[in-house]
Design a protein around this motif. Structure first.
Motif, PDB file in Angstrom:
ATOM      1  N   PHE A 104     -45.311   6.659 -20.074  1.00  0.00           N
ATOM      2  CA  PHE A 104     -44.630   6.814 -21.360  1.00  0.00           C
ATOM      3  C   PHE A 104     -43.557   5.738 -21.560  1.00  0.00           C
ATOM      4  N   LYS A 105     -43.806   4.561 -20.966  1.00  0.00           N
ATOM      5  CA  LYS A 105     -42.965   3.370 -21.137  1.00  0.00           C
ATOM      6  C   LYS A 105     -41.566   3.547 -20.564  1.00  0.00           C
ATOM      7  N   GLY A 106     -41.440   4.408 -19.560  1.00  0.00           N
ATOM      8  CA  GLY A 106     -40.141   4.677 -18.964  1.00  0.00           C
ATOM      9  C   GLY A 106     -39.939   3.985 -17.637  1.00  0.00           C
ATOM     10  N   THR A 107     -38.692   4.005 -17.210  1.00  0.00           N
ATOM     11  CA  THR A 107     -38.284   3.469 -15.920  1.00  0.00           C
ATOM     12  C   THR A 107     -37.542   4.560 -15.164  1.00  0.00           C
ATOM     13  N   VAL A 108     -37.952   4.834 -13.955  1.00  0.00           N
ATOM     14  CA  VAL A 108     -37.276   5.824 -13.122  1.00  0.00           C
ATOM     15  C   VAL A 108     -36.018   5.174 -12.553  1.00  0.00           C
ATOM     16  N   LYS A 109     -34.876   5.836 -12.768  1.00  0.00           N
ATOM     17  CA  LYS A 109     -33.611   5.295 -12.281  1.00  0.00           C
ATOM     18  C   LYS A 109     -33.185   5.925 -10.957  1.00  0.00           C
ATOM     19  N   LYS A 110     -33.421   7.227 -10.804  1.00  0.00           N
ATOM     20  CA  LYS A 110     -33.007   7.932  -9.594  1.00  0.00           C
ATOM     21  C   LYS A 110     -33.763   9.248  -9.520  1.00  0.00           C
ATOM     22  N   THR A 111     -34.054   9.685  -8.304  1.00  0.00           N
ATOM     23  CA  THR A 111     -34.698  10.990  -8.120  1.00  0.00           C
ATOM     24  C   THR A 111     -33.789  11.902  -7.308  1.00  0.00           C
ATOM     25  N   ALA A 168     -35.532  14.016 -11.956  1.00  0.00           N
ATOM     26  CA  ALA A 168     -35.434  12.556 -11.927  1.00  0.00           C
ATOM     27  C   ALA A 168     -34.674  12.100 -13.167  1.00  0.00           C
ATOM     28  N   ILE A 169     -33.907  11.032 -13.002  1.00  0.00           N
ATOM     29  CA  ILE A 169     -33.267  10.382 -14.147  1.00  0.00           C
ATOM     30  C   ILE A 169     -34.135   9.186 -14.501  1.00  0.00           C
ATOM     31  N   ALA A 170     -34.427   9.067 -15.780  1.00  0.00           N
ATOM     32  CA  ALA A 170     -35.267   7.968 -16.248  1.00  0.00           C
ATOM     33  C   ALA A 170     -34.721   7.447 -17.578  1.00  0.00           C
ATOM     34  N   ASN A 171     -35.174   6.268 -17.943  1.00  0.00           N
ATOM     35  CA  ASN A 171     -34.840   5.676 -19.228  1.00  0.00           C
ATOM     36  C   ASN A 171     -36.155   5.410 -19.931  1.00  0.00           C
ATOM     37  N   LEU A 172     -36.283   5.906 -21.168  1.00  0.00           N
ATOM     38  CA  LEU A 172     -37.497   5.653 -21.923  1.00  0.00           C
ATOM     39  C   LEU A 172     -37.221   5.734 -23.415  1.00  0.00           C
ATOM     40  N   PRO A 173     -38.129   5.203 -24.235  1.00  0.00           N
ATOM     41  CA  PRO A 173     -37.948   5.273 -25.679  1.00  0.00           C
ATOM     42  C   PRO A 173     -37.931   6.736 -26.148  1.00  0.00           C
ATOM     43  N   ALA A 174     -37.037   7.040 -27.065  1.00  0.00           N
ATOM     44  CA  ALA A 174     -36.918   8.413 -27.576  1.00  0.00           C
ATOM     45  C   ALA A 174     -38.244   8.912 -28.135  1.00  0.00           C
ATOM     46  N   GLY A 175     -39.037   8.032 -28.711  1.00  0.00           N
ATOM     47  CA  GLY A 175     -40.319   8.422 -29.281  1.00  0.00           C
ATOM     48  C   GLY A 175     -41.354   8.849 -28.253  1.00  0.00           C
ATOM     49  N   GLU A 176     -41.108   8.607 -26.985  1.00  0.00           N
ATOM     50  CA  GLU A 176     -42.041   8.974 -25.918  1.00  0.00           C
ATOM     51  C   GLU A 176     -41.655  10.283 -25.226  1.00  0.00           C
TER      52      GLU A 176
END
Length: 75
Positions: A34-41, A48-56
């Motif tokens: 979903f076009k995200g990046t895992v930052k920390k688990t 998990a903390i991740a960063n991804l587009p709100a639309g996903e």
């Protein structure tokens, strides 16, 4: 979290994703799907903390092993 639905779909946001079972590579790959990046688990709490587009976010939240998603807010 309801406030995630009001964000611009192209805006990247940090989220906390919590799972119904242990975190494994397949779950983290779904974040990438979903076009995200895992930052920390956090394996002990199955999140998990991740960063991804709100639309996903909605698509990720529909995955059967995702319990819930919330914004990663400052404390």
């Amino acid at each position: 979290a309801p406030d995630l639905g009001t964000l611009d779909p192209g805006f990247n946001v940090d989220i906390i994703t919590c799972y119904s079972s242990e975190i494994d590579p397949a779950k983290l790959d779904k974040i990438k799907k979903f076009k995200g990046t895992v930052k920390k688990t956090f394996p002990k709490v199955k999140c998990a903390i991740a960063n991804l587009p709100a639309g996903e976010i909605l698509g990720l939240s529909d995955e059967p092993d995702v319990d819930y998603i919330s914004p990663d807010r400052s404390v």
